[in-house]
Design an enzyme around this catalytic site. Structure first.
Site, short mmCIF file in Angstrom:
data_model
loop_
_atom_site.label_atom_id
_atom_site.label_comp_id
_atom_site.label_asym_id
_atom_site.label_seq_id
_atom_site.Cartn_x
_atom_site.Cartn_y
_atom_site.Cartn_z
CB ALA A 184 -0.92 0.00 1.22
N PRO A 185 0.40 2.33 -0.63
CG PRO A 185 -0.61 3.66 -2.24
CD PRO A 185 -0.84 2.44 -1.41
N GLY A 186 2.44 4.79 1.03
CA GLY A 186 2.69 5.37 2.35
C GLY A 186 3.97 4.86 2.97
CB VAL A 187 5.90 6.11 5.88
CG1 VAL A 187 7.14 5.68 6.67
CG2 VAL A 187 6.13 7.48 5.24
N GLY A 189 4.98 0.77 8.00
CA GLY A 189 4.81 0.81 9.44
C GLY A 189 5.78 -0.11 10.17
CG MET A 190 8.21 1.32 13.05
SD MET A 190 8.84 2.17 14.52
CE MET A 190 9.57 3.63 13.76
CG ASP A 240 -15.40 -0.89 11.40
OD1 ASP A 240 -14.88 -1.37 12.42
OD2 ASP A 240 -16.33 -1.43 10.78
#
Length: 460
Positions: A184-187, A189-190, A240
Site C-alpha cells: 500500500a502507498p505510504g511510509v 509501518g513498524m 473501522d
C-alpha cells in the site's frame, strides 16, 4: 416489494405535505413528546420540496417510502426514507434529537453524499430493531448505491453477515481481475504490513512478528486495540477494521516482492501452502490517502490547507471522545474521498485519561539546550504537547493555517481541560451532518475549541 417499510403517497398534489411528514414521525415508536413538531415538519417539507426540484427538475414526485425501523446512534434517532419518481430515487433522512425532556426534528438529509456520511466507516454502528435485515439492507442500498452490502450490514451491527458478504465480494473481485496484491502507498509501518489491490477500495493489514524497541507493545496488545476500536465511539475519526481469520488467497495474486516481505516479517501470520497464501489473521478497512502523501500532492493549494486544519480537528475530536492516538504523525492519518481526515494506526492508541500532559520545563543553561538527553524527567504516560509541533514537522503556510485554526492545539492547558471535561461525564455531540442540514443551527463554537459537531464532508 417486501421491504420492511411503510409506503405511502406522502404529498398534497404530489408535493411534500407537512401534515403527512408529521404523521410519519408520530407513527415511529417514540415515547417522548415532540416540542414543535408541526413547525419543524413545515420546515422539513420545504427542504424536501427544494431538493426534489433540484434532483428531478420538477416539484412533483410519486411517493415517499419510509423504513419502519428507526436507526439510533449516540444522541440521535434517524427515520430513513426515499422519494420515488419513476425509477429515480432520492434519499430523505430525518434526524431527531432529545433536548430538555422533548424531542425535536433537528436535520433533514436529502443528498446521497450526506446519507453516505451518516453510514460512514469511521462511525459507530447503529442500534435498530430490525426484523428482516436483508430487506432493510436492500432498501439502504437503493439510496446508497456506492456502499457495499458488507458495509451496510456492518453499519447496522451485523458484522458476521457483513464479513461474509465482504469475503464473497473479495473472492469475486480476485477471480475477475488480473491485478495482484501490492504494498500500500505510504511510509511502511513498524507494527503492520499493509497491502492492497489497486482497483479495490480496501487495505489489508497483518501484524509483524517482531517490533523495533521503540514500539513497547506486544502482538496481543495490538490485537486488543484493534478490537477496542469496534467497541469505541469512533466520532467519525477512526477507520473501522474488520478482523478475518484463516483466509486463503491464490499465490499468483501476490506480487513476488510483497510476498517475500510478508513471509520475512510476518511468518507467524502468513504462510504458503501449495498454491495458496494462507493468512491466519488480517484486518480489512476502507482505503484512504495517507495525509502526508495528500499534503505533498496538494502542496500550496487550498485543499492542503483545509486538510491540515482537518487534522487538528480530528485530533481534538478524538480527545473529546477520550482517545489519544499516541503516534500522531501525519502518516498515520488519512484523507477520505470527501476530504475528511481520519486516524488508522492503533498500536499506540490509549485513553486520554491515562496521559499526563506536561509543559517542557525551561532549560537551566545553554548546556541543557545542547544536551543529547532531556534535562527533565519523563515517565510513562507523559506527553508534551509543545513538542508535537516539531514532531509532525510542519512549516510555512501549512503551519500558519494550523496555528490560525487551532492556536491551542500544542498547549498542555487544552489537553488538561479536555481531560477535566471528560472526567465530568459530559458527552459531547458528534453529529454526522453540518449546519447546512439542520433546521435550527446552533451558535458556532469559538475558534480553536474542541469540536462538538462533526462538519459535513466526511467519507462515505
Amino acid at each position: 416489494r417486501g421491504w420492511e417499510l411503510a409506503s405511502a403517497l406522502l404529498c398534497a398534489g404530489r408535493r411534500p405535505a407537512p401534515a403527512v411528514l408529521e404523521g410519519v414521525i408520530e407513527d415511529a415508536p417514540f415515547r417522548v413528546p415532540f416540542a414543535d413538531l408541526r413547525p419543524d415538519s413545515e420546515l422539513a417539507a420545504e427542504r424536501i420540496q427544494t431538493r426534489v426540484e433540484q434532483a428531478f427538475g420538477t416539484p412533483e414526485f410519486e411517493a415517499l417510502d419510509v423504513l419502519r425501523p428507526v436507526l439510533v446512534r449516540n444522541k440521535a434517532a434517524y427515520v430513513v426514507g426515499r422519494v420515488r419518481r419513476g425509477e429515480r430515487l432520492m434519499p430523505v433522512v430525518l434526524a431527531i434529537l432529545h433536548r430538555d425532556g422533548r424531542l425535536r426534528l433537528d436535520a433533514v438529509l436529502t443528498h446521497e453524499e450526506e446519507v453516505s456520511i451518516l453510514f460512514s466507516f469511521a462511525r459507530w454502528y447503529f442500534h435498530a430493531d430490525v426484523g428482516s435485515p436483508r430487506e432493510v439492507i436492500g432498501f439502504l442500498r437503493s439510496i446508497l448505491p456506492r456502499k457495499t452490502l458488507a458495509e451496510l450490514y456492518i453499519s447496522l451491527g451485523y458484522n458476521k453477515h457483513g464479513k461474509t458478504e465482504f469475503y464473497r465480494d473479495l473472492m469475486a473481485h480476485i477471480g475477475s481481475s488480473e491485478e495482484r496484491f501490492t504494498e500500500a502507498p505510504g511510509v511502511p509501518g513498524m507494527v503492520m504490513e499493509v497491502f492492497t489491490l489497486p482497483s479495490y477500495e480496501f487495505v489489508f493489514k497483518v501484524i509483524k512478528d517482531e517490533f523495533p524497541p521503540v514500539k513497547r507493545v506486544t502482538r496481543d496488545q495490538v490485537r486488543e486495540r484493534y478490537r477496542e476500536v469496534q467497541r469505541q465511539d469512533r466520532v467519525g475519526r477512526l477507520v473501522d477494521f474488520q478482523e478475518f481469520e484463516h483466509v486463503e488467497i491464490p499465490r499468483s495474486k501476490f506480487e513476488e516482492a510483497l510476498l517475500e516481505q510478508l513471509l520475512a516479517s510476518s511468518a507467524k501470520t502468513v504462510s504458503v501452502e501449495g498454491d495458496d497464501v494462507v493468512i491466519r489473521r488480517m484486518y480489512v478497512g476502507r482505503r484512504v490517502t495517507p495525509l502526508d502523501i495528500y499534503l505533498r500532492e496538494k502542496a500550496g493549494s487550498a485543499e492542503a490547507r483545509r486538510a491540515i486544519v482537518e487534522w487538528g480537528s480530528a485530533v481534538k475530536d478524538l480527545a473529546a471522545a477520550d482517545v489519544f492516538g499516541g503516534d500522531i504523525l501525519l502518516k498515520n492519518f488519512g484523507v477520505t474521498r470527501h476530504g475528511r481526515v481520519v486516524f488508522y494506526d492503533y498500536d499506540e492508541m490509549c485513553a486520554l485519561a491515562d496521559c499526563n500532559f506536561r509543559r517542557v520545563p525551561p532549560s537551566r543553561d545553554i548546556d541543557d539546550d545542547m544536551a543529547a538527553e532531556p534535562w527533565y524527567s519523563v515517565r510513562d504516560g507523559d506527553v508534551f504537547p509543545d513538542q508535537l509541533r516539531a514532531f509532525i514537522g510542519l512549516e510555512g503556510e501549512l503551519a500558519a493555517s494550523l496555528d490560525e485554526a487551532h492556536p491551542d492545539l500544542f498547549t498542555a492547558d487544552l489537553w488538561r481541560g479536555v481531560q477535566r471535561s471528560n472526567r465530568g461525564g459530559e458527552v459531547l455531540d458528534f453529529f454526522p451532518y453540518g449546519d447546512a442540514s439542520r433546521l435550527h443551527p446552533e451558535p458556532a463554537e469559538p475558534r480553536g475549541a474542541v469540536s462538538r459537531q462533526a462538519a459535513s464532508g466526511e467519507s462515505g
